[in-house]
Motif scaffolding. Structure first.
Motif, PDB file in Angstrom:
ATOM      1  N   PHE A 152      50.359  55.837  45.443  1.00 22.97           N
ATOM      2  CA  PHE A 152      49.903  55.731  44.062  1.00 22.97           C
ATOM      3  C   PHE A 152      50.799  54.813  43.244  1.00 22.97           C
ATOM      4  CE2 PHE A 152      49.981  57.163  39.638  1.00 22.97           C
ATOM      5  CZ  PHE A 152      48.661  56.957  39.309  1.00 22.97           C
ATOM      6  N   VAL A 153      52.099  54.909  43.413  1.00 23.64           N
ATOM      7  CA  VAL A 153      53.028  54.127  42.584  1.00 23.64           C
ATOM      8  C   VAL A 153      52.847  52.620  42.783  1.00 23.64           C
ATOM      9  CG1 VAL A 153      55.465  53.665  42.134  1.00 23.64           C
ATOM     10  CG2 VAL A 153      54.668  56.017  42.355  1.00 23.64           C
ATOM     11  N   PRO A 154      52.789  52.083  44.017  1.00 29.60           N
ATOM     12  CA  PRO A 154      52.542  50.629  44.137  1.00 29.60           C
ATOM     13  C   PRO A 154      51.175  50.202  43.605  1.00 29.60           C
ATOM     14  CG  PRO A 154      53.409  51.499  46.181  1.00 29.60           C
ATOM     15  CD  PRO A 154      53.111  52.666  45.312  1.00 29.60           C
ATOM     16  N   ALA A 155      50.159  51.046  43.779  1.00 35.70           N
ATOM     17  CA  ALA A 155      48.838  50.705  43.238  1.00 35.70           C
ATOM     18  C   ALA A 155      48.878  50.689  41.717  1.00 35.70           C
ATOM     19  CB  ALA A 155      47.794  51.697  43.729  1.00 35.70           C
ATOM     20  N   LEU A 156      49.635  51.596  41.127  1.00 37.24           N
ATOM     21  CA  LEU A 156      49.784  51.621  39.671  1.00 37.24           C
ATOM     22  C   LEU A 156      50.483  50.364  39.173  1.00 37.24           C
ATOM     23  CD1 LEU A 156      49.558  53.279  37.033  1.00 37.24           C
ATOM     24  CD2 LEU A 156      51.801  54.209  37.576  1.00 37.24           C
ATOM     25  N   ILE A 157      51.513  49.933  39.873  1.00 42.31           N
ATOM     26  CA  ILE A 157      52.227  48.715  39.488  1.00 42.31           C
ATOM     27  C   ILE A 157      51.312  47.502  39.597  1.00 42.31           C
ATOM     28  CG2 ILE A 157      54.116  47.177  40.160  1.00 42.31           C
ATOM     29  CD1 ILE A 157      55.657  49.757  40.953  1.00 42.31           C
ATOM     30  N   GLU A 158      50.536  47.410  40.668  1.00 40.49           N
ATOM     31  CA  GLU A 158      49.597  46.292  40.827  1.00 40.49           C
ATOM     32  C   GLU A 158      48.530  46.293  39.739  1.00 40.49           C
ATOM     33  OE1 GLU A 158      49.351  43.654  42.968  1.00 40.49           O
ATOM     34  OE2 GLU A 158      51.398  44.198  43.513  1.00 40.49           O
ATOM     35  N   THR A 159      48.083  47.486  39.335  1.00 41.80           N
ATOM     36  CA  THR A 159      47.068  47.582  38.296  1.00 41.80           C
ATOM     37  C   THR A 159      47.603  47.059  36.974  1.00 41.80           C
ATOM     38  OG1 THR A 159      46.082  49.469  39.394  1.00 41.80           O
ATOM     39  CG2 THR A 159      45.518  49.156  37.095  1.00 41.80           C
ATOM     40  N   PHE A 160      48.842  47.417  36.645  1.00 41.11           N
ATOM     41  CA  PHE A 160      49.410  46.933  35.390  1.00 41.11           C
ATOM     42  C   PHE A 160      49.779  45.459  35.450  1.00 41.11           C
ATOM     43  CE2 PHE A 160      50.301  51.465  34.294  1.00 41.11           C
ATOM     44  CZ  PHE A 160      49.501  51.467  33.163  1.00 41.11           C
ATOM     45  N   ASN A 161      49.906  44.904  36.633  1.00 42.10           N
ATOM     46  CA  ASN A 161      50.146  43.463  36.767  1.00 42.10           C
ATOM     47  C   ASN A 161      48.859  42.657  36.704  1.00 42.10           C
ATOM     48  OD1 ASN A 161      52.902  43.679  36.944  1.00 42.10           O
ATOM     49  ND2 ASN A 161      52.917  43.815  39.166  1.00 42.10           N
ATOM     50  N   GLY A 162      47.722  43.311  36.535  1.00 41.24           N
ATOM     51  CA  GLY A 162      46.456  42.606  36.368  1.00 41.24           C
ATOM     52  C   GLY A 162      45.564  42.627  37.591  1.00 41.24           C
ATOM     53  N   ASN A 163      46.027  43.146  38.715  1.00 46.10           N
ATOM     54  CA  ASN A 163      45.208  43.245  39.918  1.00 46.10           C
ATOM     55  C   ASN A 163      44.474  44.588  39.873  1.00 46.10           C
ATOM     56  OD1 ASN A 163      44.057  43.032  42.400  1.00 46.10           O
ATOM     57  ND2 ASN A 163      45.965  43.116  43.558  1.00 46.10           N
ATOM     58  N   TRP A 164      43.224  44.600  39.446  1.00 49.35           N
ATOM     59  CA  TRP A 164      42.502  45.844  39.207  1.00 49.35           C
ATOM     60  C   TRP A 164      42.071  46.542  40.477  1.00 49.35           C
ATOM     61  CZ3 TRP A 164      43.215  47.731  34.675  1.00 49.35           C
ATOM     62  CH2 TRP A 164      43.467  46.880  33.604  1.00 49.35           C
ATOM     63  N   TYR A 165      42.017  45.837  41.578  1.00 49.05           N
ATOM     64  CA  TYR A 165      41.652  46.447  42.854  1.00 49.05           C
ATOM     65  C   TYR A 165      42.757  46.159  43.867  1.00 49.05           C
ATOM     66  CZ  TYR A 165      37.159  46.715  40.597  1.00 49.05           C
ATOM     67  OH  TYR A 165      36.168  46.986  39.719  1.00 49.05           O
ATOM     68  N   PRO A 166      43.869  46.918  43.806  1.00 44.15           N
ATOM     69  CA  PRO A 166      44.988  46.616  44.711  1.00 44.15           C
ATOM     70  C   PRO A 166      44.624  46.888  46.158  1.00 44.15           C
ATOM     71  CG  PRO A 166      45.396  48.645  43.511  1.00 44.15           C
ATOM     72  CD  PRO A 166      44.130  48.056  42.949  1.00 44.15           C
TER      73      PRO A 166
END
Length: 124
Positions: free
Chosen positions: A75-89
């Motif tokens: 969950f944590v890496p997916a959350l970081i990717e989401t906040f970086n603008g990648n909506w579908y990590p």
């Protein structure tokens, strides 16, 4: 500490998901919906670390750690990717086998918890 971390996980995880569910009108709060289960499983993993030392179960004391560690790790890496603008990590190829092992560990943990309860005898 073990009992308290489980209670904190139940309350904090549930409240986090409910705030995310009812606060979806505010754009950034939608991420709290999947954060609730991640908090629950992180607290279960912390209880698993305590269970390795205190041995509260009659057997398989590593199961809470195995059952709770994988969802927060993904969950944590997916959350970081989401906040970086990648909506579908992208998830790794290792994600599905680890999630399946988490499901198996949760099932075995449930069986161990059910089988460890003492049978109550009815008073005469």
């Amino acid at each position: 500490f073990g009992n308290n971390i489980l209670l904190i996980g139940v309350v904090l995880g549930s409240v986090t998901s409910l705030v995310g569910l009812f606060g979806t009108a505010v754009d950034p709060l939608w991420i709290l919906i999947p954060a609730g289960p991640a908090i629950l499983f992180a607290c279960l993993a912390l209880f698993g670390v305590v269970a390795l030392y205190k041995k509260p179960l009659s057997r398989w004391n590593a199961l809470p750690l195995l059952a709770g560690i994988w969802l927060p790790i993904f969950f944590v890496p997916a959350l970081i990717e989401t906040f970086n603008g990648n909506w579908y990590p992208e998830t790794s190829n290792l994600a599905m086998p680890l999630i399946i092992s988490q499901c198996i560990a949760l099932s075995i943990l449930g069986y161990v918890l059910i089988s460890d309860t003492p049978d109550e005898t009815a008073p005469a």
